[in-house]
Every structure is written in C-alpha cells, then in structure tokens.
Write an enzyme that holds these catalytic residues in place. Structure first.
Site, short mmCIF file in Angstrom:
data_model
loop_
_atom_site.label_atom_id
_atom_site.label_comp_id
_atom_site.label_asym_id
_atom_site.label_seq_id
_atom_site.Cartn_x
_atom_site.Cartn_y
_atom_site.Cartn_z
N GLN A 88 7.62 82.98 39.30
CA GLN A 88 6.63 82.41 39.55
C GLN A 88 5.86 81.96 41.05
OE1 GLN A 88 5.74 80.13 36.07
NE2 GLN A 88 3.95 81.93 36.08
N CYS A 123 -0.34 106.52 49.58
CA CYS A 123 -0.18 105.99 50.46
C CYS A 123 1.07 105.55 50.98
CB CYS A 123 -1.13 105.20 51.50
SG CYS A 123 -0.83 104.83 52.99
N HIS A 152 5.73 87.21 40.58
CA HIS A 152 4.33 87.42 40.80
C HIS A 152 3.83 87.18 42.30
CE1 HIS A 152 2.58 84.22 37.95
NE2 HIS A 152 3.32 84.99 37.22
N ASN A 208 11.14 68.56 35.16
CA ASN A 208 9.03 68.36 35.01
C ASN A 208 8.61 67.81 34.87
OD1 ASN A 208 5.96 69.26 35.32
ND2 ASN A 208 6.80 71.00 34.64
N PRO A 209 7.82 66.67 35.72
CA PRO A 209 7.40 65.67 35.36
C PRO A 209 6.71 65.18 34.52
CG PRO A 209 7.04 66.58 37.91
CD PRO A 209 8.20 67.31 37.39
N GLY A 241 10.04 72.90 36.97
CA GLY A 241 8.30 73.11 37.28
C GLY A 241 6.87 73.89 37.15
N CYS A 275 -3.89 105.80 56.02
CA CYS A 275 -5.11 105.56 54.89
C CYS A 275 -6.58 104.91 55.04
CB CYS A 275 -4.18 105.87 53.76
SG CYS A 275 -4.43 104.16 52.69
#
Ligand code: NAD
Ligand code: ZN
Length: 288
Positions: free
Chosen positions: A104, A150, A122, A250-251, A224, A187
């Site tokens: 992501q 374009c 993303h 992950n913490p 994470g 464009c």
C-alpha cells in the site's frame, strides 16, 4: 540476532512454501523515516489531515496546496533509505521460489531494496500523471466531451487538434518539486502524483493481481498494515480463507492478529530479518 520463537509446524509450512506473498502498509517504512499517517509525532502531517488533503476534491479546490503537501511528503521519501526489513524481503527472493510484494506504500522503497515482483496498490509518489476529473469537469483546456487520453499524461482533457503537436515532448523533466503545479506540455492538464488518493478507486487490474496472488500463494507475511481501509484490508483475510499460512508483523494488534497463524509484535526493521533468519536461515539483503 535473536531468533523468533515460532511453532515448529508453522516453520515447516513456511519452509515448504514455494510462493510467499509479503503484504505491506505504511508501518513497513516507518523505520526508514517515512511516517505513517496515523503516527503524526513528527509534525509532518500536523497541519493537515491527509484525509482532507490527499483527495481529488482538494486538488480541484486548491491544486497548489495539495501539490505543496506532496512535495513535502516526497522530500521525506527521497531522504529515506530501505530499512533492514525491506532488505530481508528482497533477500527472501534467493530462498523462496517466488516472492510477490503487495504494498500500500507509495514510497518505492521495496524496489530500491531489490524486490522484483511488486504490486503497488496505491501507486508511486515519485511518478506523475495528468489530473482526470471523473465528473467531466476537465482540467486544462476545458471541453464538453473528453476525447481519447493524452499519450503523455493520460488525462482526457483536450481534442487531438488542440494538443501540442511537437513529437519531442515528454514528462521526463517533471517531478514533485517546489513551485507552481506543472501542466502537461502536450495537453495542458495539471500534473499530479500517480497515487491513489482518498475517495479514489484502486486500479482494478492491480487489485485482481493482488487477489490472485493471495489465493495462489502458500504463505503471507503481513507487515505494518492497520487493515482498516478496504478493499486492500481484505487481502490477507482471503489468504486465511484459502488455508494459507499467515503471519503478521506489527507493533500494534489489528483485526488479523487473532486469526493469523502467528502475530509478531515488533517493528518491521527488526522483526522481519529475525523472522527470515529463524525460518529460512539467511536475511542478508542485496542493499541499495
Ligand atoms: P496503515 O493503515 O498501513 O497503518 C500503519 C500501521 O503500521 C499501523 O498498524 C501501525 O501499528 C504499524 N506500524 C507502525 N510502526 C511500525 C513499524 N515500525 N513496523 C511495523 N509496523 C508499524 O497506514 P496509514 O498510516 O493509515 O496510511 C494509509 C495509507 O496512506 C497507506 O496505506 C499508504 O497508501 C499511504 N501512506 C504511505 C506511506 C508510505 O508510502 N511509506 C506512508 C504513509 C501513508
Ligand atoms: Zn497530457
């Protein structure tokens, strides 16, 4: 390096895995100096809530403000270097037949660490494209009916006749740099970072690829990611449904923690190399 204590049967499953998927969120890069949107300690996001500013509506209303905010973000991305976690993921490519990174993140740090198969759900902050307005309110030269996109920036904003006919034009010289929002030289559309903003759809082809990887792999490391924003949040759960081994790093706990085969509470830069070392025996990455 201290080894992680993991159920030996899970270690076996991971060692036998031919295809490992690594699913990463903003926490993956936190120790590289790119803060997550939720951890606002650095003050980088202090003045504006990303949910208000990283949107097409905000860009339409005040393109310069949105541009400047992304220039600021790009500074932290350019200054960042891949951490030991990114490198451990790249090193896994020498230990497992197939490694797919689904991220992501928009910072490009997995590629800089040497990972080769990467699905950037993303987009990528340091790539630009033309601003398209789905409501038909085109940027640049305003026209009633948008024509074909374009060829330089992908925006649908001007008829071919109005495009700059110079064949030597390119976007190569454009980047996220301080100054006025640049326009496509062909464009006239405003240029924007090629990332998925809040209120925008993910590229359906990339989502299909990510979904297929979750279904067809043998094991997933989820690193994470808070798993609070759909549709990406569902991806690791699909792997669980398919019966694949899923490990979370992950913490902080997430909705996946109780369901995963193992939940490692730690930061990506320390826990990932330990996990790779504990299971596969080596985590020396190629580095940058
Ligand atoms: P997110 O939903 O991925 O949440 C961040 C997660 O990282 C949290 O669960 C947190 O507990 C965890 N975390 C914090 N420090 C960590 C560490 N050292 N090691 C491992 N995990 C750690 O991300 P968000 O901040 O809500 O951002 C939303 C979206 O914004 C992201 O999905 C991304 O597209 C974008 N974003 C990207 C970057 C980047 O490219 N580096 C940075 C910020 C935001
Ligand atoms: Zn253009």
């Amino acid at each position: 390096m201290t080894f992680l204590r993991i159920d030996p049967r899970l270690v076996e499953r991971l060692r036998d895995a031919l295809h490992v998927v690594i699913f990463t969120g903003a926490g993956m890069s936190a120790e590289s100096g790119v803060p997550t949107f939720r951890d606002r300690m650095t003050g980088l996001w202090a003045r504006h809530d990303p949910q208000d500013i990283a949107t097409p509506e905000a860009f339409r209303r005040n393109p310069q403000l949105v541009w400047d905010w992304h220039v600021h973000l790009a500074e932290s991305v350019r200054a960042a270097t891949p951490n030991a976690g990114h490198r451990a993921i790249a090193a896994l490519q020498d230990l497992v037949q197939q490694v797919t990174v689904i991220t992501q993140n928009i910072d490009g740090l997995h590629a800089r660490a040497g990972s080769r198969e990467i699905i950037e759900l993303h987009g990528n902050l340091l790539r630009l494209r033309g601003f398209r307005d789905d409501d038909g309110r085109q940027e640049g030269l305003r026209l009633a009916r948008p024509p074909r996109p374009c060829p330089l920036c992908g925006a649908r904003c001007a008829p071919p006749g109005a495009w700059n006919p110079d064949p030597g034009l390119s976007l190569a010289g454009f980047g996220l740099a301080a100054g006025p929002v640049p326009r496509c030289p062909k464009c006239g559309a405003r240029l924007r970072p090629d990332v998925v903003w809040f209120n925008e759809m993910l590229d359906p082809d990339l989502l299909d690829q990510a979904w297929a990887a979750m279904e067809n792999c043998d094991a997933v490391l989820c690193v994470g990611a808070s798993l609070e924003v759909e549709p990406a949040a569902s991806l690791p759960f699909r792997a669980l449904e398919c019966g694949h081994a899923v490990i979370e790093i992950n913490p902080a706990p997430t909705a996946l923690s109780a369901l995963a085969d193992a939940s490692v509470r730690g930061g990506a830069a320390s826990a990932l190399p330990r996990l790779v070392e504990s299971v596969w025996g080596s985590a020396q990455g190629p580095g940058e």
